[in-house]
Design an enzyme around this catalytic site. Structure first.
Site, PDB file in Angstrom:
ATOM      1  N   ASP A 428       8.849 -48.078 -23.636  1.00 44.06           N
ATOM      2  CA  ASP A 428       9.647 -49.140 -23.070  1.00 44.06           C
ATOM      3  C   ASP A 428      10.826 -48.564 -22.513  1.00 44.06           C
ATOM      4  O   ASP A 428      11.437 -47.670 -23.094  1.00 44.06           O
ATOM      5  CB  ASP A 428      10.026 -50.217 -24.211  1.00 44.06           C
ATOM      6  CG  ASP A 428      10.867 -51.533 -23.533  1.00 44.06           C
ATOM      7  OD1 ASP A 428      10.075 -52.370 -22.986  1.00 44.06           O
ATOM      8  OD2 ASP A 428      12.011 -51.403 -23.265  1.00 44.06           O
ATOM      9  N   ASN A 436      17.439 -52.740 -12.017  1.00 44.34           N
ATOM     10  CA  ASN A 436      16.909 -53.889 -11.042  1.00 44.34           C
ATOM     11  C   ASN A 436      18.036 -54.583 -10.659  1.00 44.34           C
ATOM     12  O   ASN A 436      18.402 -54.867  -9.492  1.00 44.34           O
ATOM     13  CB  ASN A 436      16.101 -54.855 -12.048  1.00 44.34           C
ATOM     14  CG  ASN A 436      14.622 -54.599 -12.050  1.00 44.34           C
ATOM     15  OD1 ASN A 436      13.963 -53.999 -11.099  1.00 44.34           O
ATOM     16  ND2 ASN A 436      14.130 -55.055 -13.458  1.00 44.34           N
ATOM     17  N   HIS A 441      14.988 -55.130  -7.370  1.00 44.79           N
ATOM     18  CA  HIS A 441      13.813 -54.990  -7.967  1.00 44.79           C
ATOM     19  C   HIS A 441      12.898 -54.061  -7.060  1.00 44.79           C
ATOM     20  O   HIS A 441      11.871 -53.502  -7.857  1.00 44.79           O
ATOM     21  CB  HIS A 441      13.292 -56.376  -7.828  1.00 44.79           C
ATOM     22  CG  HIS A 441      13.897 -57.336  -8.673  1.00 44.79           C
ATOM     23  ND1 HIS A 441      13.698 -57.223 -10.128  1.00 44.79           N
ATOM     24  CD2 HIS A 441      14.741 -58.296  -8.438  1.00 44.79           C
ATOM     25  CE1 HIS A 441      14.543 -58.258 -10.680  1.00 44.79           C
ATOM     26  NE2 HIS A 441      15.173 -58.817  -9.849  1.00 44.79           N
ATOM     27  N   ASP A 445      10.451 -51.361  -9.036  1.00 48.39           N
ATOM     28  CA  ASP A 445       9.253 -51.111  -8.895  1.00 48.39           C
ATOM     29  C   ASP A 445       8.576 -49.701  -8.517  1.00 48.39           C
ATOM     30  O   ASP A 445       7.631 -49.089  -9.386  1.00 48.39           O
ATOM     31  CB  ASP A 445       8.551 -52.184  -7.702  1.00 48.39           C
ATOM     32  CG  ASP A 445       8.456 -53.546  -8.072  1.00 48.39           C
ATOM     33  OD1 ASP A 445       8.793 -53.824  -9.263  1.00 48.39           O
ATOM     34  OD2 ASP A 445       8.399 -54.186  -7.255  1.00 48.39           O
ATOM     35  N   GLU A 473       8.654 -53.837 -18.251  1.00 51.79           N
ATOM     36  CA  GLU A 473       8.751 -52.102 -18.273  1.00 51.79           C
ATOM     37  C   GLU A 473       8.111 -51.544 -19.633  1.00 51.79           C
ATOM     38  O   GLU A 473       8.600 -50.282 -19.832  1.00 51.79           O
ATOM     39  CB  GLU A 473      10.315 -51.965 -18.307  1.00 51.79           C
ATOM     40  CG  GLU A 473      10.974 -52.354 -19.391  1.00 51.79           C
ATOM     41  CD  GLU A 473      11.620 -53.924 -19.101  1.00 51.79           C
ATOM     42  OE1 GLU A 473      12.501 -54.420 -19.744  1.00 51.79           O
ATOM     43  OE2 GLU A 473      10.812 -54.741 -18.249  1.00 51.79           O
ATOM     44  N   ARG A 493       6.727 -34.618 -25.370  1.00 51.43           N
ATOM     45  CA  ARG A 493       6.460 -34.170 -24.192  1.00 51.43           C
ATOM     46  C   ARG A 493       6.569 -35.207 -23.029  1.00 51.43           C
ATOM     47  O   ARG A 493       7.106 -34.949 -21.940  1.00 51.43           O
ATOM     48  CB  ARG A 493       5.226 -33.627 -23.842  1.00 51.43           C
ATOM     49  CG  ARG A 493       5.121 -32.216 -24.601  1.00 51.43           C
ATOM     50  CD  ARG A 493       3.532 -31.482 -24.282  1.00 51.43           C
ATOM     51  NE  ARG A 493       3.504 -31.322 -22.644  1.00 51.43           N
ATOM     52  CZ  ARG A 493       2.307 -31.049 -22.146  1.00 51.43           C
ATOM     53  NH1 ARG A 493       1.321 -31.520 -22.793  1.00 51.43           N
ATOM     54  NH2 ARG A 493       2.377 -30.914 -20.674  1.00 51.43           N
TER      55      ARG A 493
END
Length: 555
Positions: A428, A436, A441, A445, A473, A493
């Site tokens: 997440d 945002n 937004h 994106d 997300e 990684r």
């Protein structure tokens, strides 16, 4: 009405509605009874049937009633008369009606069956008419190349004895395909077919051509041309006392919006609020799409309260009639309204709901297109196209990663294999709302797309691994055939690569990091997908609470 995939708005190309005058709906059924009793000579019955089919094929969208019953009666009469060619004509009428009412796959199947029959029988007229219907079917599923091929065939195969109105319909359909494809030849095609409709004195078809040309002009960004043709549309309607339908008014408003003439756009749309106009919407959307356009215009004019009332009525109609695609687009407009009054938290939450529902809608639409294409074609190429649409239905349209639907199909299969060497990790983005809110937004994106690229570029040990976007997300990594140490190394990684990525060009000074929670199938006896994902989610929560930008894979 056509709907663009992905919920991008309606294509206001008006089509022959397939309506019929109620005074003649029962005429064919009466002749059927007489035919069964032997009261009508066969030549006379055939002549009457031919007249009915000519009328059904050239019906105007402005007529009242429904042609479905007449088409079914015509098919039955043709069977009784032993005229399979006329039965096929009636089937095509019914297929086009089905297509207009949303049964695209069924319409495509019927039209392709008739096309094969006509090809084998060398019936040029039926080949032309089936190509005409297939043009619209392929157009609606987004195969503009296939639609163009059939549109050209439908004209080439139609000989000079065809009814003038029918020839106009075929030519309009070709112009529409070219217009939707933004082909520079479209304006010339529209001009030529409009001249034919004027020579015929067919006002209904002139209105349809002007509407469709104005709409495709807006698609191509030719707003001056769109305004010119929408003005002609209104003038012609006034001159002949024809009230414009909500679809026509929507086209007029879209042309005005493109020229930033919002006051005039709202005035045009208000004409459609009259109950006798709005409730008579022939687009099958109960006027909801029209109201959504009006709400957008009102918001852009600063009439936020009025826009909210309009949007609420749009949503009510969507919920009442199950209009999923319009309801999804209404969420985007609702987010804009929240933002317009400064409620950015509500705007963000509504935008998240919009994105989640849009992903589901696009997946469903791709599945539907795959079914429709398979119904139309029974060839190797069609099967390839069907598989392509199937694959697209399992992909997130923003990032290109797999979506939740693919996870729901693939993860149970992997667990059923019985291997313990399977890891899943939920990732997440940390503080993504700040990106945002601070950057927009659109920037958010781009960040999501960049993270998705990183997830795909970092090779995982073993084979068969994949990344998916679960929504918003949140991402998922599925790592089969991998041991504990390799899993931990790979996830670290990934975390490091995201943190070290040069984000400044996108987000300015805002960092982008991920938190991850991972779980192994070996940790749960006979694990289900829900159990494994639940364990990973709990560890993701712990990573967040521990300070973010970290991986938790144990405990």
């Amino acid at each position: 009405m056509l709907t663009r995939p992905g919920g991008g708005g309606p294509a206001r190309l008006t089509d022959a509605d397939g309506a019929a005058d109620a005074t003649v709906v029962t005429s064919l059924a009466v002749r059927e009874d007489a035919l069964a009793e032997g009261e009508v000579p066969v030549p006379e019955a055939v002549g009457a049937l031919l007249a009915d089919l000519d009328e059904l094929e050239t019906l105007s969208r402005f007529a009242a009633g429904s042609a479905t019953g007449r088409a079914e009666a015509a098919a039955e009469t043709a069977r009784q008369l032993g005229r399979p060619d006329l039965e096929q004509r009636a089937r095509l009428v019914r297929a086009d009606l089905q297509r207009r009412r949303g049964a695209v796959a069924e319409a495509g199947r019927t039209a392709s069956e008739v096309h094969r029959w006509a090809t084998e029988a060398r019936d040029r007229y039926l080949m032309a008419r089936s190509s005409f219907v297939l043009t619209a079917v392929l157009q609606e599923v987004g195969d503009l190349a296939g639609a163009l091929e059939h549109a050209v065939s439908s004209i080439d195969l139609l000989d000079e004895t065809a009814l003038p109105a029918l020839r106009i319909d075929h030519l309009v359909r070709l112009a529409d395909v070219l217009g939707l494809a933004r082909d520079p030849a479209a304006p010339e095609r529209y001009t030529a077919v409009l001249r034919l409709a004027e020579e015929l004195g067919d006002v209904d078809r002139q209105l349809r051509i002007l509407n469709n040309r104005a709409y495709t002009d807006t698609l191509a960004g030719r707003f001056d041309d769109a305004l010119a043709h929408s003005d002609r549309l209104q003038e012609l309607a006034r001159a002949h006392g024809r009230p414009l339908a909500v679809g026509d008014l929507d086209t007029v408003a879209r042309a005005l919006m493109g020229a930033d003439r919002l006051t005039e756009a709202e005035a045009a749309l208000r004409l459609g609020l009259a109950p006798e106009v709005l409730e008579a919407s022939s687009d099958g959307d109960a006027g909801a799409d029209f109201l959504l356009t009006l709400a957008e215009v009102q918001r852009r004019r600063g009439e936020v309260d009025l826009a909210q009332d309009t949007l609420s009525e749009c949503v009510r109609r969507c919920d009442l009639h199950g209009l999923t695609a319009i309801r999804v687009r209404a969420r985007a407009e609702q987010a804009e309204l929240h933002a317009a009054v400064g409620d950015h938290r509500a705007a963000y939450e509504e935008h998240k709901r919009y994105v989640a529902e849009l992903v589901e809608l696009q997946s469903a639409q791709r599945e539907a297109r795959a079914r429709a294409l398979q119904a139309v074609y029974e060839t190797t190429e069609a099967r390839r196209q069907s598989r392509r649409w199937r694959e697209l239905s399992l992909r997130d349209p923003l990032t290109g990663l797999y979506n939740r639907r693919h996870v729901d199909e693939e993860l149970p299969r992997l667990l059923a294999g019985g291997t313990d060497r399977l890891w899943v990790a939920l990732l997440d983005l940390d503080h993504f709302k700040r990106v945002n809110d601070t950057c927009s937004h659109a920037v958010g994106d781009e960040v999501l797309r960049a993270v998705a690229t990183l997830l795909q570029e970092i090779p995982a040990p073993g084979g068969g691994s994949f990344a998916a976007r679960m929504g918003g997300e949140e991402f998922l990594l599925v790592l089969p055939g991998i041991d504990d140490e390799d899993a931990a190394t790979h996830l670290e990684r990934v975390r490091s690569a995201v943190a070290a990525h040069p984000w400044a060009g996108l987000t300015g000074g805002l960092p982008v990091t991920v938190s991850a929670g991972a779980a192994s199938a070996a940790e749960v006896p006979d694990p289900t997908p829900a159990q494994l994902l639940g364990l990973a989610d709990a560890r993701l929560y712990r990573a967040k609470r521990a300070g973010r930008d970290r991986v938790v894979a144990t405990g």
